[in-house]
Design a protein around this motif. Structure first.
Motif, PDB file in Angstrom:
ATOM      1  N   ALA A   1       0.822  -1.206   0.000  1.00 14.97           N
ATOM      2  CA  ALA A   1       0.000   0.000   0.000  1.00 14.97           C
ATOM      3  C   ALA A   1       0.854   1.254   0.000  1.00 14.97           C
ATOM      4  O   ALA A   1       0.506   2.268  -0.603  1.00 14.97           O
ATOM      5  N   ALA A   2       2.003   1.201   0.673  1.00 14.52           N
ATOM      6  CA  ALA A   2       2.867   2.379   0.754  1.00 14.52           C
ATOM      7  C   ALA A   2       3.380   2.790  -0.624  1.00 14.52           C
ATOM      8  O   ALA A   2       3.636   3.974  -0.870  1.00 14.52           O
ATOM      9  N   LEU A   3       3.542   1.817  -1.530  1.00 20.59           N
ATOM     10  CA  LEU A   3       4.041   2.128  -2.854  1.00 20.59           C
ATOM     11  C   LEU A   3       3.103   3.050  -3.614  1.00 20.59           C
ATOM     12  O   LEU A   3       3.534   3.870  -4.418  1.00 20.59           O
ATOM     13  N   ARG A   4       1.803   2.915  -3.349  1.00 18.71           N
ATOM     14  CA  ARG A   4       0.832   3.745  -4.039  1.00 18.71           C
ATOM     15  C   ARG A   4       0.947   5.213  -3.634  1.00 18.71           C
ATOM     16  O   ARG A   4       0.514   6.093  -4.360  1.00 18.71           O
ATOM     17  N   ASN A   5       1.475   5.451  -2.438  1.00 22.81           N
ATOM     18  CA  ASN A   5       1.564   6.818  -1.942  1.00 22.81           C
ATOM     19  C   ASN A   5       2.938   7.428  -2.165  1.00 22.81           C
ATOM     20  O   ASN A   5       3.211   8.549  -1.750  1.00 22.81           O
ATOM     21  N   ALA A   6       3.835   6.660  -2.792  1.00 21.15           N
ATOM     22  CA  ALA A   6       5.171   7.172  -3.061  1.00 21.15           C
ATOM     23  C   ALA A   6       5.108   8.189  -4.190  1.00 21.15           C
ATOM     24  O   ALA A   6       4.103   8.324  -4.887  1.00 21.15           O
ATOM     25  N   GLY A   7       6.204   8.903  -4.404  1.00 25.07           N
ATOM     26  CA  GLY A   7       6.246   9.899  -5.468  1.00 25.07           C
ATOM     27  C   GLY A   7       6.511   9.252  -6.810  1.00 25.07           C
ATOM     28  O   GLY A   7       6.010   8.178  -7.112  1.00 25.07           O
ATOM     29  N   MET A   8       7.327   9.910  -7.601  1.00 23.33           N
ATOM     30  CA  MET A   8       7.629   9.432  -8.947  1.00 23.33           C
ATOM     31  C   MET A   8       8.301   8.061  -8.899  1.00 23.33           C
ATOM     32  O   MET A   8       9.182   7.818  -8.078  1.00 23.33           O
ATOM     33  N   GLN A   9       7.861   7.181  -9.778  1.00 20.49           N
ATOM     34  CA  GLN A   9       8.421   5.838  -9.861  1.00 20.49           C
ATOM     35  C   GLN A   9       8.773   5.546 -11.322  1.00 20.49           C
ATOM     36  O   GLN A   9       7.925   5.662 -12.205  1.00 20.49           O
ATOM     37  N   ARG A  10      10.027   5.172 -11.575  1.00 14.82           N
ATOM     38  CA  ARG A  10      10.440   4.782 -12.922  1.00 14.82           C
ATOM     39  C   ARG A  10      10.693   3.278 -12.942  1.00 14.82           C
ATOM     40  O   ARG A  10      11.391   2.750 -12.076  1.00 14.82           O
ATOM     41  N   MET A  11      10.082   2.602 -13.900  1.00 10.28           N
ATOM     42  CA  MET A  11      10.221   1.155 -14.007  1.00 10.28           C
ATOM     43  C   MET A  11      10.638   0.779 -15.424  1.00 10.28           C
ATOM     44  O   MET A  11      10.216   1.427 -16.386  1.00 10.28           O
ATOM     45  N   VAL A  12      11.451  -0.250 -15.530  1.00 17.87           N
ATOM     46  CA  VAL A  12      11.935  -0.702 -16.834  1.00 17.87           C
ATOM     47  C   VAL A  12      11.457  -2.129 -17.066  1.00 17.87           C
ATOM     48  O   VAL A  12      11.542  -2.980 -16.179  1.00 17.87           O
ATOM     49  N   GLY A  13      10.926  -2.373 -18.252  1.00 14.66           N
ATOM     50  CA  GLY A  13      10.409  -3.701 -18.573  1.00 14.66           C
ATOM     51  C   GLY A  13      10.847  -4.154 -19.949  1.00 14.66           C
ATOM     52  O   GLY A  13      11.948  -3.841 -20.406  1.00 14.66           O
ATOM     53  N   LEU A  14       9.960  -4.863 -20.627  1.00 16.39           N
ATOM     54  CA  LEU A  14      10.244  -5.467 -21.929  1.00 16.39           C
ATOM     55  C   LEU A  14       9.572  -4.665 -23.036  1.00 16.39           C
ATOM     56  O   LEU A  14       8.368  -4.400 -22.989  1.00 16.39           O
ATOM     57  N   LYS A  15      10.346  -4.266 -24.047  1.00 15.99           N
ATOM     58  CA  LYS A  15       9.780  -3.551 -25.197  1.00 15.99           C
ATOM     59  C   LYS A  15       8.933  -4.526 -26.017  1.00 15.99           C
ATOM     60  O   LYS A  15       9.460  -5.496 -26.546  1.00 15.99           O
ATOM     61  N   LEU A  16       7.640  -4.257 -26.104  1.00 14.76           N
ATOM     62  CA  LEU A  16       6.769  -5.137 -26.880  1.00 14.76           C
ATOM     63  C   LEU A  16       6.314  -4.469 -28.176  1.00 14.76           C
ATOM     64  O   LEU A  16       6.387  -5.061 -29.243  1.00 14.76           O
ATOM     65  N   VAL A  17       5.805  -3.237 -28.077  1.00 21.13           N
ATOM     66  CA  VAL A  17       5.421  -2.461 -29.261  1.00 21.13           C
ATOM     67  C   VAL A  17       6.017  -1.073 -29.097  1.00 21.13           C
ATOM     68  O   VAL A  17       5.794  -0.410 -28.082  1.00 21.13           O
ATOM     69  N   THR A  18       6.793  -0.631 -30.067  1.00 17.17           N
ATOM     70  CA  THR A  18       7.503   0.640 -29.943  1.00 17.17           C
ATOM     71  C   THR A  18       6.557   1.833 -30.046  1.00 17.17           C
ATOM     72  O   THR A  18       5.438   1.721 -30.536  1.00 17.17           O
ATOM     73  N   GLY A  19       7.047   2.993 -29.579  1.00 15.63           N
ATOM     74  CA  GLY A  19       6.274   4.227 -29.616  1.00 15.63           C
ATOM     75  C   GLY A  19       6.255   4.895 -28.260  1.00 15.63           C
ATOM     76  O   GLY A  19       6.645   4.301 -27.247  1.00 15.63           O
ATOM     77  N   MET A  20       5.814   6.146 -28.216  1.00 11.89           N
ATOM     78  CA  MET A  20       5.739   6.898 -26.964  1.00 11.89           C
ATOM     79  C   MET A  20       4.291   7.299 -26.716  1.00 11.89           C
ATOM     80  O   MET A  20       3.552   7.614 -27.655  1.00 11.89           O
ATOM     81  N   ALA A  21       3.892   7.290 -25.447  1.00 11.63           N
ATOM     82  CA  ALA A  21       2.511   7.618 -25.113  1.00 11.63           C
ATOM     83  C   ALA A  21       2.431   8.259 -23.738  1.00 11.63           C
ATOM     84  O   ALA A  21       3.239   7.980 -22.858  1.00 11.63           O
ATOM     85  N   LYS A  22       1.419   9.111 -23.569  1.00 11.69           N
ATOM     86  CA  LYS A  22       1.204   9.825 -22.311  1.00 11.69           C
ATOM     87  C   LYS A  22      -0.289   9.812 -22.019  1.00 11.69           C
ATOM     88  O   LYS A  22      -1.109  10.046 -22.911  1.00 11.69           O
ATOM     89  N   GLY A  23      -0.653   9.530 -20.772  1.00  9.46           N
ATOM     90  CA  GLY A  23      -2.063   9.521 -20.408  1.00  9.46           C
ATOM     91  C   GLY A  23      -2.242   9.172 -18.950  1.00  9.46           C
ATOM     92  O   GLY A  23      -1.269   8.936 -18.223  1.00  9.46           O
ATOM     93  N   VAL A  24      -3.508   9.150 -18.512  1.00 10.63           N
ATOM     94  CA  VAL A  24      -3.797   8.816 -17.118  1.00 10.63           C
ATOM     95  C   VAL A  24      -3.951   7.300 -16.980  1.00 10.63           C
ATOM     96  O   VAL A  24      -4.370   6.621 -17.910  1.00 10.63           O
ATOM     97  N   ALA A  25      -3.584   6.803 -15.817  1.00 11.65           N
ATOM     98  CA  ALA A  25      -3.677   5.361 -15.563  1.00 11.65           C
ATOM     99  C   ALA A  25      -5.132   4.927 -15.490  1.00 11.65           C
ATOM    100  O   ALA A  25      -5.932   5.512 -14.756  1.00 11.65           O
ATOM    101  N   VAL A  26      -5.454   3.918 -16.259  1.00 15.58           N
ATOM    102  CA  VAL A  26      -6.785   3.312 -16.215  1.00 15.58           C
ATOM    103  C   VAL A  26      -6.578   1.812 -16.060  1.00 15.58           C
ATOM    104  O   VAL A  26      -5.864   1.189 -16.859  1.00 15.58           O
ATOM    105  N   PHE A  27      -7.183   1.239 -15.036  1.00 14.80           N
ATOM    106  CA  PHE A  27      -7.054  -0.200 -14.813  1.00 14.80           C
ATOM    107  C   PHE A  27      -8.048  -0.935 -15.689  1.00 14.80           C
ATOM    108  O   PHE A  27      -9.237  -0.631 -15.685  1.00 14.80           O
TER     109      PHE A  27
END
Length: 755
Positions: free
Chosen positions: A171-197
């Protein structure tokens, strides 16, 4: 002794219900629970470990020393219990001490017990504890006993969570500030938007059924409704008309009608679970099986089944509102554990800007569909659903495989600038789309695209490419539940040729086997070697399974009626393999003519040089081929003995090394002397600096990804080909310590557009 899973679980669930209903402290209830489970399962030891301060703490036990309770602790990944918690998997051991992760805790007094079985206690898809049993006699526990433990663990999770006996570490992770995560490139391109589950998780509040038949009726009704939805999606989906997407949806539909799946849910209801808990129980078993599967194709099919389980769970609980159904109000980044292809197709593409998955892979059905939709996707972002909040700003960089959650203003501004620069570059590439890929001194460079879907042919118009230099026919085979028949292949190939119009299409015969395993191949045809890329695959497999190649040949011949058929064979190691494959096609051409079937007006045969041995027999091969394609992806790993799937080696060997460039120059020179066109197919040719080096060694025809056409064409139009050749020849004659840097510096000094 072995017990009936349903009867044992039902007995325990009834007892648990009574324990939970009575007054008493949480510890008193836990103590009664372990006694109850031990008695019902005739177990000498039953213990419950719960998550506290990021460790598994012995919280109650029947059979071990009571003084060890709240004293014995195992960190995540430590010992058998920590391993179960960290990996979320089951352990079933006849001799616990032989397991490599076994850790002895003397205060428990467990040294006289040999057998061990443990299952994770899961809440909201996260392990919050471990339930385990032990016996003095060494023996593996029966499947029915393990199933009973899993069923009980599910009910325990509800009791433990309601009593607040575990930490909410995430739960504490949800209240943290900026988080940068690195994963696997599946489809290239850049995108910006609000999180929707994608789907707010259905929290199962009640696990124990009061009326088994009523629960069964609810499940039957939910199955009917789910199947109606899938039938509707299959009919209405935009990609459901032809090719790979249709195969994907048909496979998805097959799972929806699987009787074995519904039977397992019914069996879980028999054990005393509610409809929701029964679906989740079977889903947990599916996840456990997924962890044990190495085959990526089978793993993706298990993901499809999980996708359907989530849909069924939402229907039976009356909570149908996925983000697709409720609609996207703003530009959105979709977040999910995984997605099925049909669910992605439900989203409004005007608002869906990107996708972030906790799982996902390059061969996943959803990746194939997302690529066709042009939606950037980053996968393998662990815990993203526990780190991001609904509505958080998300930045997705599909080019680098990174995701930024709650970015600060400087980070957002920098990202916006990169997106703006990228958009400006795309506009520049669009401006030269109709212009020829011609160097400043007049050399024409052929730029074709690699493809694998019928929809990819549409990229010819969008990119201004000269044609399709490599159509990967295996995609249709990889996503189908059964071997695609001749008619299915014929429809795909015909649609590709029609979409390409007058532009050439080069079809590569199926490159399956190896790491592209097919579930419908027989066991002796599957490659279990340590490096399957060098094993039983591509032309080797096709020449063994001539019926497969014969069907593909007939489909290609009929699809090419009145056109030129261009076909090439992958992974040719020696000339005789090419000759045998060509002879098979020529036999089918003769058959089509005798049967008065429509056939091609001309046929061109080519070979792919991916195996270095073929370079030593080019004098024998070149007189028999119409063109030669060099597959740099496989060729590089074979030349350097470096598995490109190994992350330790992925960046170690450079395409701009003198070894690669000298090898390619030798092949190109020999082919040109024989008047045979040479094309480089692969990622190497899709990078501007590498493509410049290829022009420098005399190669003037490339087949690359559609996204690379613009950057490579811009590079071509900015160079003097003769100057590049002179520079590359000088560097290869006396290679510098860093060939890449030397070429890059030269390109910058001469105003070459290398991005």
């Amino acid at each position: 002794m072995p017990v009936s899973a349903a009867s044992s679980a039902r007995e325990i669930l009834t007892g648990l219900h009574e324990v939970m209903a009575k007054r008493g402290s949480a510890q008193t209830k836990l103590d009664k629970v372990v006694d109850l489970i031990a008695e019902a399962m005739r177990s000498e030891v039953c213990s419950i470990y719960l998550l506290r301060d990021n460790a598994m703490e012995l919280s109650a036990t029947h059979g071990l020393r009571k003084e060890a309770v709240h004293v014995t602790r195992l960190h995540m990944g430590e010992g058998l219990v920590g391993t179960i918690a960290e990996e979320g998997r089951i352990l079933n051991l006849a001799e616990a001490t032989t397991h490599p992760e076994f850790v002895y805790r003397p205060e428990t007094g467990e040294e006289r017990y040999h057998s061990f079985a443990g299952v994770p206690i899961i809440r909201r898809e996260s392990p919050i504890g471990v339930l385990c049993v032990q016996h003095a006699d060494p023996r593996r526990y029966d499947d029915v006993e393990i199933e009973a433990l899993q069923t009980v663990a599910m009910v325990l999770s509800e009791m433990i969570a309601s009593a607040r006996l575990v930490d909410g570490a995430r739960a504490a992770l949800r209240n943290a500030g900026m988080q940068r995560m690195v994963g696997l490139k599946l489809v290239t391109g850049m995108a910006k938007g609000v999180a929707v589950f994608h789907q707010p998780k259905v929290i199962i509040e009640h696990t124990v059924a009061e009326d088994t038949e009523a629960e069964r009726t609810r499940v039957y009704s939910a199955f009917r409704r789910m199947r109606e939805q899938i039938d509707h999606m299959t009919r209405e989906a935009e990609f459901g008309t032809a090719g790979e997407h249709n195969e994907i949806l048909e496979t998805y539909k097959m799972f929806a009608y699987d009787e074995g799946w519904s039977r397992r849910i019914n069996e879980a209801i028999d054990s005393g679970l509610t409809a929701e808990a029964a679906i989740e129980r079977v889903q947990q078993r599916t996840r456990a099986r997924m962890r044990e599967i190495d085959d990526p194709i089978l793993k993706e099919r298990m993901h499809d089944l999980e996708d359907l389980s989530n849909r069924l769970l939402r229907i039976v609980s009356g909570r149908m509102g996925t983000a697709a159904q409720t609609g996207l109000a703003k530009d959105a980044i979709l977040i999910a554990k995984n997605l099925g292809p049909a669910e992605l197709l439900e989203y409004d593409r005007r608002r869906l800007k990107g996708v972030v998955l906790e799982e996902g892979s390059l061969t996943a059905h959803v990746t194939i569909v997302a690529r066709a939709m042009g939606v950037p996707v980053v996968g393998r972002i662990a815990d993203v659903r526990h780190i991001a909040n609904e509505g958080d700003m998300i930045l997705v960089d599909g080019d680098n495989g990174s995701v930024m959650v709650r970015p600060n203003r400087p980070m957002t501004n920098a990202f916006d600038q990169r997106m703006s620069t990228s958009a400006k570059r795309r506009a520049e590439f669009a401006a030269i789309r109709a212009l020829p890929a011609e160097t400043k001194d007049g050399d024409r460079i052929g730029l074709m695209v690699n493809a694998g879907l019928a929809e990819d042919a549409a990229m010819l118009e969008a990119t201004g490419a000269d044609g399709i230099g490599l159509f990967r026919t295996e995609f249709q085979f990889l996503i189908a539940a059964t071997l695609p028949g001749r008619e299915s292949q014929l429809r795909l190939y015909r649609s590709v040729l029609e979409a390409a119009g007058d532009k050439p299409v080069v079809f590569r015969t199926v490159d399956i086997g190896g790491d592209k395993a097919l579930p419908y191949l027989s066991e002796d045809e599957k490659d279990e070697s340590e490096n399957p890329a060098m094993g039983w695959r591509a032309l080797r497999l096709s020449l063994e399974r001539k019926a497969l190649m014969k069907a593909q040949a007939r489909a290609l011949i009929e699809a090419s009626g009145g056109k030129t058929l261009r076909v090439m064979f992958p992974m040719v190691s020696e000339p005789w393999e090419y000759e045998e494959a060509r002879a098979l096609f020529e036999e089918q051409l003769a058959w089509a003519k005798s049967a008065k079937r429509a056939g091609p007006k001309a046929v061109e045969f080519g070979a792919m040089l991916e195996v270095p041995s073929l370079a030593e027999t080019l004098d024998l091969l070149l007189p028999r081929v119409d063109f030669l394609s060099i597959g740099t992806n496989d060729l590089t790993q074979f030349l350097f003995a470096a598995d490109r799937a190994d992350p330790r080696l992925a960046e170690r060997y450079d395409w701009l090394s003198p070894a690669i460039l000298r090898f390619l120059r030798r092949v190109s020179t020999q082919a040109k002397e024989a008047n045979v066109p040479v094309r480089v197919c692969g990622e190497m040719a899709g990078r501007p600096l590498e493509a410049m080096a290829l022009i420098g060694i005399g190669i003037d025809n490339f087949s690359i990804t559609p996204a690379a056409v613009g950057p490579v064409k811009a590079m071509v139009r900015s160079i003097d080909a003769q100057a590049v050749r002179t520079k590359v020849e000088a560097l290869l004659a006396k290679p510098p310590a860093n060939m890449r840097k030397s070429l890059g510096d030269w390109a910058k000094r001469h105003g070459v557009s290398i991005g």
